[in-house]
Design an enzyme around this catalytic site. Structure first.
Site, mmCIF file in Angstrom:
data_model
loop_
_atom_site.group_PDB
_atom_site.id
_atom_site.type_symbol
_atom_site.label_atom_id
_atom_site.label_comp_id
_atom_site.label_asym_id
_atom_site.label_seq_id
_atom_site.Cartn_x
_atom_site.Cartn_y
_atom_site.Cartn_z
ATOM 1 N N HIS B 75 -76.342 66.623 -1.232
ATOM 2 C CA HIS B 75 -77.421 67.482 -0.738
ATOM 3 C C HIS B 75 -77.374 68.884 -1.316
ATOM 4 O O HIS B 75 -76.386 69.301 -1.913
ATOM 5 C CB HIS B 75 -77.411 67.536 0.789
ATOM 6 C CG HIS B 75 -76.198 68.220 1.369
ATOM 7 N ND1 HIS B 75 -75.023 67.551 1.598
ATOM 8 C CD2 HIS B 75 -75.985 69.496 1.766
ATOM 9 C CE1 HIS B 75 -74.126 68.394 2.111
ATOM 10 N NE2 HIS B 75 -74.689 69.589 2.217
ATOM 11 N N HIS B 81 -79.788 78.364 4.787
ATOM 12 C CA HIS B 81 -78.802 77.562 5.511
ATOM 13 C C HIS B 81 -77.802 78.469 6.224
ATOM 14 O O HIS B 81 -77.287 78.124 7.277
ATOM 15 C CB HIS B 81 -78.082 76.636 4.523
ATOM 16 C CG HIS B 81 -77.032 75.762 5.141
ATOM 17 N ND1 HIS B 81 -77.223 75.129 6.346
ATOM 18 C CD2 HIS B 81 -75.788 75.408 4.721
ATOM 19 C CE1 HIS B 81 -76.136 74.422 6.640
ATOM 20 N NE2 HIS B 81 -75.255 74.582 5.682
#
Ligand SMILES: [Zn+2]
Lengths: 412, 263
Positions: B75, B81
């Site tokens: 990923h 994030h």
């Protein structure tokens, strides 16, 4: 005395597995009401409002005075006044289990009843009556010796009214948690041949792993109830070798509905406990059903351990209770389906478990050992619904007496 | 731009002069995800529920419903994030310019160090020594850490989660500062489950890779495989995250183009 059960020989692969017949369910609403109480381990008879006489078999009105009937717990004693051995039957199930002993019992409660006899019971004996469910979920009276006899539970007639773990191979879904481990140990202690112990994440160690996996009879298996593929794989490997399934998997988190609850927690609960239960049932129900009359270790039961708060909801654990409620609904439907194939579906209901997810809940809390004891008791007695602890028992009693009030009480 | 550049590439791809190396692990329910302390929300692993497979739910077609966390499997980590990147412009996968999805890669081989010490920490000193021996890390490159960790996939030693936490290699703050501010990397690409070392929550500052990379608009690529098939310099990574609205990252197929001169 009863001949002690010995583990069965391996099956002859050339023989067709015996089909497990179940008598057609033609019983009345009154008989169904009796079954519901039998499932809770109660010994009940209908008692007339007017003449106060107890009556059996179940009826819609009093046979003496036409008065209204109520279900009431009754003394369990009786005397066997006559006995007979059935040597032929047109019933597809019983004709394969002949000869079959029945008798006439004078119940201490009053009525005479035709009852199934334990092998150690004979004419003239005082007996202890149990209200059992047959493999189709219908109520039946079974006469046990008044005092425990040796290997009493191994009686072949009695075993058809129970799902005794002895000599059976049992899948316990969640070996990663203390409850699953306690259940697995207790089942082995109760005579299970093998416990297949599920591990949802075989690459990750878990507390107690070394101890539980070292026990003779424990076979660790990869099983993740959130992963359909994992369940299908295990069912393909074990389907025909599992006689009882015990689902102990839970995902409990605190939180409310409008306040403090996490959607991701609810999703995890529902996926593991609700969808997971259905995945498990879809994978194992067909194989269990195909072996419901397959000798002494015939497939016998599907047991689900869930929170009592599935009945009521619970302030502070709203999402977990919702999952439990859905779980109870699925189990109820599954029970109806499996009754047609001769497999018992059982619920073990618990109060808050004494684990790391109930740290803020004051005692009393149910221990894994208590849950394990309840699982074994339910299987040994054939009981459908059992409360594992005082909290569960208390909620159940209040809920049966007044559901609306209990729902309010549990959500304050 | 020369019209022939892309057609030359097409010819090279067709002939095999440029090879495409798959750097992606198979997305499966068994593929491990990062494990956080139990009181935090957990990363959902990949799940697949069959919708139909030429059956009553769809007689002529086969398809599945899938679910997962944005950070499951191989990923991409977008700057949003991490809290340090929360206010940066274009910090989510849908907003990152597509131009950034193709970039060259420099591969730093720390597989021997990682094999000797699962907690190997990559430092600025190590990188400076590496540059003296291998050449300077060029700007706007992915910096890939070859650890051979991908060979542990399918074993407990991949996450390597012991009672005192996970044990896997990663950079310290000095190394990440160097990569970001002095070598202007596009991001850090690793075979481990996170760009940070397994023990990085105990570092000062904690989780320096996440903190510094994303705080400076750089990306992460995790759970890669086959970094040992890449040359030190000269490969080109194609990494296009799903265009998830406001997404913090995305599972994706990562490939590298490798020319024959690199072979
Ligand atoms: Zn009456």
């Amino acid at each position: 005395m009863t001949n002690p059960l010995t583990p069965p020989k391996r099956k002859d692969p050339l023989l067709r597995t015996h089909v497990g017949h179940v008598s057609p369910n033609l019983r009345s609403r009154a008989a169904t009401a009796m079954a519901a109480r039998a499932g809770q381990g109660r010994f009940v008879l209908q008692v007339c409002h007017d003449c106060r006489r107890a009556t059996y078999p179940p009826r819609d009105r009093c046979p003496v005075c036409w008065g209204e009937l109520d279900w009431q717990d009754q003394p369990r004693g009786a005397v066997i006044e006559a006995e007979t051995t059935v040597r032929s039957s047109v019933d597809l199930f019983f004709r394969d289990h002949l000869p079959w002993r029945i008798g006439s019992a004078r119940l201490d409660a009053g009525p005479m009843a035709i009852v199934h006899l334990h092998g150690d019971v004979k004419q003239g004996d005082r007996v202890r009556m149990e209200l059992k469910l047959d493999r189709g979920g219908n109520p039946a009276l079974f006469a046990l010796p008044e005092k425990e006899t040796s290997h009493m539970a191994d009686d072949p007639q009695l075993r058809l009214f129970t799902a005794d773990p002895k000599v059976r191979r049992i899948l316990v879904t969640d070996g990663r948690e203390a409850t699953g481990q306690a259940v697995a140990s207790a089942l082995l202690d109760a005579g299970a041949t093998t416990v297949f112990l599920g591990n949802a994440d075989p690459l990750m160690r878990y507390p107690g792993q070394d101890r539980i996996e070292a026990i003779d009879g424990i076979e660790p298996v990869a099983l993740n109830l959130t992963d359909t593929g994992s369940i299908e794989k295990l069912a393909a490997q074990l389907g025909g070798r599992v006689d009882i399934v015990v689902n102990t998997a839970r995902f409990t988190r605190s939180g409310g509905v409008g306040f403090g609850g996490k959607l991701s927690d609810l999703q995890s609960s529902l996926d593991l406990e609700v969808t997971g239960l259905m995945r498990l049932a879809q994978a194992f129900a067909p194989a269990l059903s195909a072996r419901s009359d397959d000798g002494v270790n015939a497939a016998a039961a599907f047991v689900d351990v869930a929170s009592i708060h599935g009945l009521t909801g619970n302030a502070g654990f709203a999402g977990s209770s919702a999952a439990a409620a859905a779980r109870l609904a699925l189990v109820a439907s599954l029970r109806g389906e499996m009754a047609q194939t001769g497999i018992r579906v059982m619920s073990v209901l618990t109060g808050p478990v004494d684990d790391r997810w109930h740290q803020s809940v004051p005692p009393p809390k149910v221990t894994p050992t208590q849950i394990a004891r309840a699982v074994v008791t339910a299987l040994q007695s054939g009981q459908e619904t059992i409360c594992a602890d005082d909290v569960a028992q208390d909620v159940m009693a209040r809920w049966q007496a007044d559901p609306a009030l209990t729902i309010r009480e549990e959500n304050k | 731009m020369s019209q022939s550049l892309l057609s030359d590439l097409a010819v090279a791809l067709a002939s095999g002069a440029v090879r495409v190396i798959d750097l992606t692990n198979t997305l499966s329910p068994d593929f491990p995800v990062i494990v956080l302390p139990a009181e935090f929300g957990q990363c959902a692993p990949f799940r697949m529920e069959k919708l139909s497979r030429y059956d009553d739910n769809g007689p002529a077609w086969y398809w599945n419903n899938i679910s997962m966390n944005e950070h499951s499997g191989t990923h991409f980590d977008a700057p949003a994030h991490w809290v340090t990147g929360k206010d940066l412009p274009s910090n989510t996968v849908d907003a990152i310019p597509a131009q950034d999805f193709m970039a060259p890669v420099v591969v730093i081989d720390i597989s021997a160090e990682a094999a000797a010490d699962a907690d190997f920490v990559l430092t600025r000193t190590f990188l400076e020594t590496w540059e003296r021996e291998n050449g300077r890390i060029p700007p706007r490159h992915w910096i890939a850490l070859r650890t051979d960790w991908y060979k542990r996939v399918g074993t407990p030693e991949y996450l390597n989660l012991l009672e005192d936490g996970a044990h896997s290699p990663g950079p310290d703050a000095g190394a990440v500062e160097f990569m970001v501010h002095e070598r202007n990397c596009i991001g850090l690409a690793v075979e481990t489950v996170g760009t940070d070392a397994g023990q990085a929550s105990t570092f000062t500052p904690p989780l320096p890779a996440h903190s510094i990379l994303h705080g400076n608009g750089r990306f992460g690529l995790q759970c890669l495989t086959n970094l040992d098939k890449l040359p030190t310099f000269g490969a080109l990574i194609v990494a296009c995250p799903l265009k998830i609205e406001g997404g913090s990252g995305s599972p994706l197929r990562v490939v590298a183009l490798v020319g024959e001169t690199n072979a």
